[in-house]
Design an enzyme around this catalytic site. Structure first.
Site, PDB file in Angstrom:
ATOM      1  N   GLU A 120      25.599  15.910  20.686  1.00  0.00           N
ATOM      2  CA  GLU A 120      25.644  15.244  20.321  1.00  0.00           C
ATOM      3  C   GLU A 120      27.891  13.988  20.340  1.00  0.00           C
ATOM      4  O   GLU A 120      28.125  15.733  18.923  1.00  0.00           O
ATOM      5  CB  GLU A 120      25.175  13.968  18.917  1.00  0.00           C
TER       6      GLU A 120
ATOM      7  N   ARG B 293      19.941  28.701  14.333  1.00  0.00           N
ATOM      8  CA  ARG B 293      21.243  28.335  14.634  1.00  0.00           C
ATOM      9  C   ARG B 293      22.403  29.622  13.994  1.00  0.00           C
ATOM     10  O   ARG B 293      21.805  30.353  13.452  1.00  0.00           O
ATOM     11  CB  ARG B 293      21.383  27.420  13.266  1.00  0.00           C
TER      12      ARG B 293
ATOM     13  N   LYS C  84      28.667  19.605  12.324  1.00  0.00           N
ATOM     14  CA  LYS C  84      29.994  18.618  12.085  1.00  0.00           C
ATOM     15  C   LYS C  84      30.442  16.992  11.160  1.00  0.00           C
ATOM     16  O   LYS C  84      31.549  16.943  11.170  1.00  0.00           O
ATOM     17  CB  LYS C  84      29.762  17.845  13.728  1.00  0.00           C
TER      18      LYS C  84
END
Ligand code: ATP
Ligand code: MG
Length: 561
Positions: A35, A262, A272
């Site tokens: 994204e 992750r 982020k």
């Protein structure tokens, strides 16, 4: 199991099983789907290496797909930064795609779902919807708008698209099951109204599709065979499949979602959103601040793509989340730089040494190897003269026998140069040593072949000739967070653990061969660590970053404590 199979990770095993179960190699297709709401970080590197690694292993295309469905947070600056980082890591994508390319198709399919009675416009507030959602153990309640007529739904959805409604007035929901044990299946939202221009579609749209509705459908459009995501999406898999069930044409490939853990790195945060907070609060200067765990920060710090890829390869991919120690990342960059970085001499905390029996005004240029481990790296000349700098910590008036550096009455070899002996020293009013007077043995020059040149003394020090030295700004970095897992405390925010001393700027004294060093050039400052030229550097004002020390100083400190 043969050797080849043993080295496969569990995702590759899934692909292998699919190949045995009827998938053709030509069917394989992957994607990396960031994204564009921030810069990529070291966690993304794992996902990039996984997806592009599969592409290389199976000679399959890998798309770079921007998951750009939230105009409130996304920007083209991030798109450009992401492209640069993926390329820099050494990967080539097949095609560059954007979820926003599919807005029309997604809209048309949503209308299809409405027509099939599988989606409806809900006109409740988000609070009302949340109340009806239920809990994992209690079923939810159906919305009073759930059974609107198809005509009314279509008219309202069209109105949403045409900008007739303000934000929050209506949403489009999938009509699935308010009693499902999977909360995500309780009539998830597919579209919301957002009167915000998008970085690519500008004001063409004022309704935007949600992640779950977008992702699987984008995979389907691109005919991605294996859509790999992190574990938090495991409960989304059912919804991913439900949406596909409504649409998939049996002549086409049906994508499958599979999950891996992750990757987290110690002493930092990899999110982020949190990294943006560090930038916005001025804890760091920018996304590419060399203290950041972003790909761009690591690049600026002096990391190489090879070192990041070999780190990602070593940690591999896992089914369970854990925290990888940052020292492992440092180990990989040290190992690569050891191979490629030329050696130079730089003094960071200078102490003046005067060679009293060396002629005033004389200079000599000494031969110095660029990399003792790599003959092809060649050699350079370093100037020697009567006045030199050594590191302050390399001299003590008195010290025990284990101090293999310079002490009064003791000898050391100056790297690439002569053996010197400390005869006396001068102190300032506070008792600090400010100068050491030494004598040198003129026959002991390194590489001269004389008996004296072969004489072994315990210590070898780096040094620079004062009159020839260049000054540069040197930036020394420490960990950005004092805690190993700044994100892992219930009662505290990760920002509470910011290390106030993560950056120290000092003046270094460089051998003159560094005069022409340009941005990105990497060196080993002998006995000190690996350094590279920072992007702030100019021909007049050189700026170096310490990439990593030569040894793992934290491991030692932690042992001591
Ligand atoms: P962030 O919270 O940092 O924004 P994200 O998962 O929302 O992370 P995306 O841009 O959606 O970021 O991620 C692109 C891809 O990278 C996704 O497939 C995601 O699962 C993967 N990814 C993100 N963070 C990590 C991580 N720490 N380890 C491994 N893969 C990751
Ligand atoms: Mg995200």
């Amino acid at each position: 199991m043969d050797e080849e199979e043993k080295s496969l990770n569990f995702i590759e095993h899934i692909v292998e099983d699919d190949l045995k179960g009827g998938y053709k190699r030509e069917d394989l297709r992957f994607r990396f789907p960031p994204e564009p709401n921030g810069y990529l970080h070291i966690g993304h590197a794992s996902s990039i290496c996984l997806n592009f690694g599969l592409g290389l292993r199976y000679n399959a295309p890998v798309n770079l797909r921007f998951d750009d469905t939230n105009p409130a947070k996304e920007e083209s600056e991030y798109v450009e930064a992401i492209k640069k980082d993926v390329s820099w890591l050494g990967y080539e994508w097949d095609t560059e795609r954007y979820a926003s390319d599919y807005f029309q198709q997604l809209y048309d399919w949503a209308v299809e779902l409405i027509k099939q009675g599988k989606a409806y416009v809900d006109s409740q507030s988000s609070e009302e919807m949340a109340e009806q959602k239920g809990t994992p153990t209690e079923p939810g309640k159906e919305s009073p708008f759930r059974n609107r007529s198809i005509e009314e739904n279509i008219a309202l959805f069209e109105g949403m698209k045409n900008g007739d409604f303000e934000e929050g007035k209506h949403v489009l929901r999938a009509k699935i099951d308010m009693t499902s044990s999977n909360m995500l299946m309780r009539d998830p939202i597919m579209y919301r109204v957002l009167h915000k221009p998008h970085h690519r579609t500008d004001t063409d749209w004022c309704i935007y599709p949600m992640y779950d509705w977008t992702h699987g459908e984008s995979d389907y459009i691109e005919q991605v065979s294996h859509s790999l995501c992190t574990l938090e999406f495991l409960p989304h898999r059912e919804l991913y499949n439900w949406f596909l069930d409504q649409l998939v044409d049996s002549s086409k490939l049906r994508p499958k979602q599979r999950e891996f853990a992750r990757r987290n790195l110690s002493h930092t945060v990899v999110s982020k959103r949190k990294l943006l907070q560090l930038v916005e609060n001025g804890v760091v200067d920018s996304w590419d601040d060399p203290r950041m765990p972003t790909i761009s920060g690591l690049r600026r710090r002096g990391y190489t793509p090879e070192s990041i890829r070999s780190f990602a390869d070593t940690i591999g991919i896992a089914k369970r989340e854990n925290v990888v120690d940052v020292s492992l990342l440092e180990f990989h960059v040290r190992e690569h730089l050891n191979k490629i970085a030329p050696r130079v001499m730089v003094v960071l905390n200078p102490l003046k040494v005067v060679i009293t029996n060396y002629e005033e005004g004389k200079e000599e240029w000494l031969e110095a190897e660029n990399n003792p481990g790599d003959e092809s790296a060649g050699s350079r000349q370093v100037p020697f003269s009567r006045e030199l700098y050594i590191e302050q910590e390399d001299f003590r008036e008195e010290a025990n026998r284990k101090f293999f550096r310079l002490k009064l009455g003791g000898e050391v070899r100056l790297k690439n140069g002569y053996i010197i002996k400390a005869e006396s020293c001068t102190k300032d009013a506070d008792g600090n040593v400010v100068e050491v007077q030494c004598t040198y043995d003129p026959k002991s020059k390194s590489g001269s072949g004389t008996e004296e040149s072969l004489r072994k003394v315990k210590g070898t020090l780096h040094w620079v000739s004062i009159s020839h030295a260049l000054k540069a700004e040197v930036r020394l970095y420490d960990r950005l967070f004092t805690d190993e897992n700044p994100d892992g405390h219930k009662d505290k925010d990760f920002m509470d653990f910011v290390n106030p001393d993560s950056l120290q700027k000092i003046t270094g004294y460089l051998e003159p061969s560094l005069k022409d060093a340009t941005v990105g050039d990497k060196f080993q400052f002998q006995r000190l660590g690996y350094f590279n030229v920072d992007t702030d550097s100019t021909a007049e004002n050189l700026v170096f970053n310490r990439t990593v020390t030569l040894r793992d100083t934290w491991a030692k400190l932690e042992q001591k404590n």
